[in-house]
Design an enzyme around this catalytic site. Structure first.
Site, PDB file in Angstrom:
ATOM      1  CE  LYS A  53      34.895  16.050  -9.682  1.00 29.50           C
ATOM      2  NZ  LYS A  53      35.256  15.689  -8.307  1.00 29.50           N
ATOM      3  CD  GLU A  71      32.720  17.676  -3.875  1.00 31.62           C
ATOM      4  OE1 GLU A  71      33.306  18.589  -4.463  1.00 31.62           O
ATOM      5  OE2 GLU A  71      31.558  17.757  -3.428  1.00 31.62           O
ATOM      6  NE  ARG A  76      40.796  22.696 -13.832  1.00 28.62           N
ATOM      7  CZ  ARG A  76      40.148  22.203 -12.775  1.00 28.62           C
ATOM      8  NH1 ARG A  76      40.361  22.692 -11.584  1.00 28.62           N
ATOM      9  NH2 ARG A  76      39.296  21.228 -12.914  1.00 28.62           N
TER      10      ARG A  76
HETATM   11  P1  ATP Z   1      35.963  19.224 -11.485  1.00 29.83           P
HETATM   12  O1  ATP Z   1      35.998  20.678 -11.796  1.00 29.83           O
HETATM   13  O2  ATP Z   1      36.065  18.351 -12.674  1.00 29.83           O
HETATM   14  O3  ATP Z   1      34.813  18.837 -10.596  1.00 29.83           O
HETATM   15  P2  ATP Z   1      37.536  19.316  -9.167  1.00 29.83           P
HETATM   16  O4  ATP Z   1      38.812  20.040  -9.064  1.00 29.83           O
HETATM   17  O5  ATP Z   1      36.366  19.896  -8.503  1.00 29.83           O
HETATM   18  O6  ATP Z   1      37.287  18.969 -10.665  1.00 29.83           O
HETATM   19  P3  ATP Z   1      38.203  17.300  -7.291  1.00 29.83           P
HETATM   20  O7  ATP Z   1      37.553  15.992  -7.063  1.00 29.83           O
HETATM   21  O8  ATP Z   1      38.078  18.326  -6.251  1.00 29.83           O
HETATM   22  O9  ATP Z   1      37.659  17.824  -8.664  1.00 29.83           O
HETATM   23  O10 ATP Z   1      39.717  17.093  -7.697  1.00 29.83           O
HETATM   24  C1  ATP Z   1      40.640  16.282  -7.029  1.00 29.83           C
HETATM   25  C2  ATP Z   1      42.015  16.752  -7.383  1.00 29.83           C
HETATM   26  O11 ATP Z   1      42.232  16.710  -8.781  1.00 29.83           O
HETATM   27  C3  ATP Z   1      42.232  18.193  -6.940  1.00 29.83           C
HETATM   28  O12 ATP Z   1      43.487  18.295  -6.320  1.00 29.83           O
HETATM   29  C4  ATP Z   1      42.188  18.963  -8.228  1.00 29.83           C
HETATM   30  O13 ATP Z   1      42.953  20.110  -8.162  1.00 29.83           O
HETATM   31  C5  ATP Z   1      42.720  17.944  -9.247  1.00 29.83           C
HETATM   32  N1  ATP Z   1      42.206  18.239 -10.585  1.00 29.83           N
HETATM   33  C6  ATP Z   1      40.920  18.373 -10.956  1.00 29.83           C
HETATM   34  N2  ATP Z   1      40.829  18.696 -12.262  1.00 29.83           N
HETATM   35  C7  ATP Z   1      42.096  18.769 -12.726  1.00 29.83           C
HETATM   36  C8  ATP Z   1      42.675  19.074 -13.999  1.00 29.83           C
HETATM   37  N3  ATP Z   1      41.934  19.380 -15.059  1.00 29.83           N
HETATM   38  N4  ATP Z   1      44.023  19.055 -14.098  1.00 29.83           N
HETATM   39  C9  ATP Z   1      44.779  18.743 -13.046  1.00 29.83           C
HETATM   40  N5  ATP Z   1      44.310  18.446 -11.834  1.00 29.83           N
HETATM   41  C10 ATP Z   1      42.981  18.461 -11.656  1.00 29.83           C
HETATM   42 MG    MG Z   2      36.554  20.258  -6.315  1.00 32.34          MG
END
Ligand code: ATP
Ligand code: MG
Length: 561
Positions: A274, A38, A264
Site C-alpha cells: 500500500k 488497515e 503472501r
Molecule cells: P501492505 O503491505 O500492502 O500494506 P498489509 O499486510 O499491511 O499490506 P493489511 O491491511 O494489514 O495490509 O492487510 C489485511 C490482510 O490482507 C492481512 O491479513 C494481510 O496479511 C493480508 N495481505 C496483505 N497483503 C497480502 C498479500 N500480498 N498476499 C496475501 N495476503 C495479503
Molecule cells: Mg498491515
C-alpha cells in the site's frame, strides 16, 4: 452477465483440511474467520487472495467471515479507504457477517485488559524514549536489557496509565509495555509495547482517546472478542504468534482463537504494498488508486477485470506456506478466459481509414445481424452496412509483408459478417498519405464464399455514418521489469519508480465503434474483434464521449512483439 464453466484448476489450500478436521472432531461446531485490513490505502491483488481465502473458507464450510478494520493508527487512516475497502469486498462477491467491525469498537475492553495486566504485574509504564527503547531491545544476536522502569509498583503503573489515558503526557513520553522476557530469542517477546501516546483524532472514536493500542495487543484480543476460530494471516506474523498466544493465556478472554500463516501473493511486474501504491498516486505516476494500471482491486475493476476472474485466479494459485512469485500472465489468462466465454463481440476501428464502396448505391443501407458470441446463444447485434465504411489503416498495405492476408491493391478481403470487397484505388492527399480507399463489393458474397476463388482474410469494419466516435486507451504493464522492487543488483530498494514502463498507456482518439456499443454498460466486457477485450471506462466515459479501456490483449504476446 451469466458465467459459463471455468476451466481453472483449483489448487491445494492447506487450511481446508485443518478446518475440516476441527469441524469433524467437534473442536468447533462452525467456523468464524475475518478479513482485517488497515484502512490506510486501497486493497490490492494480494488482499484479494486473503479475502478469497477467509470468505471462501467460511462459505465452503457454512461458517461466517467478519470484516474488521484494524484501525489502531489514526494518523494514516481515512474514511475514504474504509468505503473503498467495503466496495471492493462486496464487488469481489463476498458479504461479511453482520455489521462492519472496527478494532476501535474494542478500545475500552482492550484498555481494561491492559489495566488487568498491570494489576497482575505483567505490564508496566516505561519512560524510555523510542531511541533508548531501541537500544535496550538488543538485536537478533544480542539479548536486550531490562528497562530501568520495569520494576515499578503496580500502584505507580496504574496511576501512570490512568494519567496517560487522561492526556497528561505528550506523544512518545511514555509507553505501556508487557513484562515478558528481554532475553527472548524472539524479539517480539522483548517487553512489547501495548499502548503508545498519540494525541490524534480518530476517524471512528474522534478525540476520545490519546493513547492507542499496538497491533499486537489489538489483533488477537479482537479475534477473541469476536470468537474467531481460525485467524489467518500472512507469514511475516509467524514470529508474532507466541505473543498472540501469550496475551490469550494471560487475559480473561472469552475465546482462544488460533493463528495460521500463509504465504503472501507476490506478482511479477507488479507492486503489492500500500505504501508504494500510495506513492504512485501521490507522485502522479498514475491518475489515482483506481487507475486501470494499478494492482488495486479498484484498478482491476476499472480495467475491466471481472470478480470471477480474480476469484478464479486465487483458486488457481492455491494457499500454502511456501512463497514465490506468481506470473502476471496467470491473472491475464483468467480474465481472458472469462471474457472469451462471456463477453459480447463487437467491432471498433482503432485507426480508421474511410472506404467508399463505389458499386454500392448511395442511398442504400442494409441491416446485418451479427451474433454476439460465436459459440454461445447470446443473441445478435444489428449493424448497418452502407456505401461508406471504416476499416483499420493497418489492414491495407501496398507493400505487404509475406503472409499478409488483409487488403492489398487489387486484392480481396472479407468484411466480418458482411461482403467481400476488392481494393480498387487509394486516394492520397498532397503529401501522399492515403486518405481514402475506393473498393467494390461482390453482392453475391453475403454469408457465402465467392464463386471460383478463395478469399482468406477477414477484417473488421464499421459503417461510417452510423458508427460512434470514441477514445480508446491501450494499457500495458505499469512496470517494465519483472521485479520492480529490485534494483539492477537484485537488491530490494525504492527504485521501483525507475522501473515504470513509459509506454504503459497509449491513448487513441477518433476511433470508431459499431453502434451497438452505444448500449455498453459499465462493468460489461466486450471483445473488440481482432483487437482485444475492452470495457467502458467507469470514470471518464460520458454519453457522447465514449471512452473504452483495453482490459487485456487477445493473446499473451507480452515481450514477444
Ligand atoms: P501492505 O503491505 O500492502 O500494506 P498489509 O499486510 O499491511 O499490506 P493489511 O491491511 O494489514 O495490509 O492487510 C489485511 C490482510 O490482507 C492481512 O491479513 C494481510 O496479511 C493480508 N495481505 C496483505 N497483503 C497480502 C498479500 N500480498 N498476499 C496475501 N495476503 C495479503
Ligand atoms: Mg498491515
Amino acid at each position: 452477465m451469466s458465467t459459463s464453466e471455468s476451466s481453472v484448476n483449483v489448487a491445494a489450500n492447506f487450511l481446508r483440511p485443518i478446518v475440516e478436521a476441527d469441524l469433524q472432531s467437534g473442536k468447533h461446531s462452525s467456523i468464524v474467520t475475518r478479513f482485517p485490513p488497515e484502512p490506510n490505502g486501497y486493497l490490492h491483488i494480494g488482499h484479494a487472495k486473503s479475502i478469497c481465502l477467509n470468505f471462501g473458507l467460511a462459505k465452503e464450510f457454512g461458517g461466517v467471515c467478519h470484516l474488521r478494520f484494524d484501525d489502531t493508527n489514526p494518523a494514516k487512516e481515512e474514511q475514504e479507504y474504509i468505503d473503498a475497502i467495503k466496495d471492493d469486498v462486496r464487488w469481489l462477491g463476498f458479504q461479511w457477517d453482520g455489521e462492519v467491525r472496527y478494532a476501535s469498537d474494542y478500545f475500552e475492553q482492550l484498555y481494561q485488559w491492559a489495566v488487568y495486566l498491570v494489576e497482575q504485574g505483567k505490564a508496566y509504564v516505561c519512560d524510555l524514549s523510542p531511541e533508548q527503547a531501541r537500544e535496550y531491545r538488543g538485536s537478533l544476536t544480542e539479548p536486550g536489557k531490562n528497562s530501568p522502569f520495569r520494576e515499578r509498583s503496580v500502584s505507580e503503573n496504574l496511576d501512570l496509565l490512568t494519567r496517560m489515558r487522561a492526556g497528561e503526557f505528550p506523544d512518545g513520553a511514555r509507553a505501556l509495555r508487557a513484562k515478558i522476557d528481554m532475553a527472548s530469542p524472539n524479539m517480539n517477546l522483548r517487553d512489547p509495547i501495548l499502548y503508545r501516546i498519540r494525541h490524534a483524532h480518530h476517524h471512528q472514536t474522534g478525540d476520545q482517546w490519546c493513547i492507542y493500542p499496538s497491533y499486537d495487543f489489538t489483533h488477537g484480543q479482537s479475534d477473541a472478542i469476536e470468537k474467531i476460530t481460525h485467524s489467518i494471516c500472512t507469514l511475516e506474523f509467524e514470529d508474532h504468534r507466541p505473543l498472540y498466544e501469550w496475551f490469550l493465556e494471560q487475559l480473561p478472554v472469552p475465546a482462544k482463537p488460533r493463528q495460521y500463516e500463509f504465504a503472501r501473493l507476490n506478482l511479477n511486474y507488479t507492486v503489492t504494498s500500500k505504501r508504494k501504491l500510495k506513492q504512485l498516486v501521490d507522485d502522479n505516476h498514475v491518475s489515482g488508486w483506481d487507475d486501470p494500471r494499478m494492482s488495486t482491486i479498484s484498478g482491476f475493476r476499472r480495467r475491466g477485470y471481472t470478480p470471477a476472474s480474480i476469484r478464479n485466479f486465487c483458486d488457481m494459485i492455491g494457499v500454502n506456506r511456501a512463497g514465490g512469485i506468481v506470473d502476471l500472465s496467470m491473472l491475464e489468462f483468467c480474465i481472458r478466459e472469462d471474457l472469451d466465454n462471456n463477453a459480447s463481440r463487437a467491432m471498433c476501428v482503432l485507426k480508421p481509414l474511410k472506404v467508399v464502396i463505389t458499386n454500392y448505391p448511395e442511398e442504400q443501407e442494409q441491416i446485418l445481424q451479427l451474433p454476439r458470441h460465436p459459440k454461445r446463444e447470446m443473441g445478435v447485434r444489428e449493424l448497418p452496412f452502407a456505401r461508406e465504411i471504416y476499416i483499420d489503416a493497418n489492414d491495407y498495405d501496398e507493400n505487404p509483408p509475406k503472409g499478409y492476408k488483409r487488403l492489398v491493391p487489387g486484392g480481396e478481403v472479407r468484411l466480418r459478417g458482411s461482403y467481400v470487397i476488392r481494393a480498387d484505388q487509394a486516394i492520397r492527399d498532397a503529401e501522399g498519405h492515403i486518405v481514402e480507399l475506393h473498393c467494390s463489393y461482390d453482392p453475391e458474397t453475403l454469408g457465402k464464399n465467392p464463386e471460383g476463388r478463395k478469399v482468406k482474410g477477414v477484417i473488421h469494419w464499421v459503417p461510417a455514418a452510423q458508427s460512434v466516435e470514441c477514445e480508446v486507451r491501450l494499457y500495458d504493464r505499469l512496470f517494465k521489469t519483472a521485479n520492480p522492487d529490485k534494483d539492477e543488483d537484485g537488491e530490494t530498494s525504492d527504485s521501483f519508480l525507475d522501473n515504470i514502463n513509459p509506454e504503459s498507456l497509449q491513448v487513441l482518439k477518433g476511433c470508431r465503434a459499431e453502434p451497438s456499443l452505444l448500449q455498453a454498460q459499465v462493468g460489461e466486457g466486450f471483445q473488440f474483434e481482432r483487437e482485444g477485450y475492452f470495457c467502458l471506462d467507469s470514470v471518464d466515459s460520458k454519453p457522447g464521449a465514449l471512452v473504452f479501456n483495453r482490459t487485456v490483449t487477445l493473446r499473451d504476446s507480452w515481450g514477444k512483439a
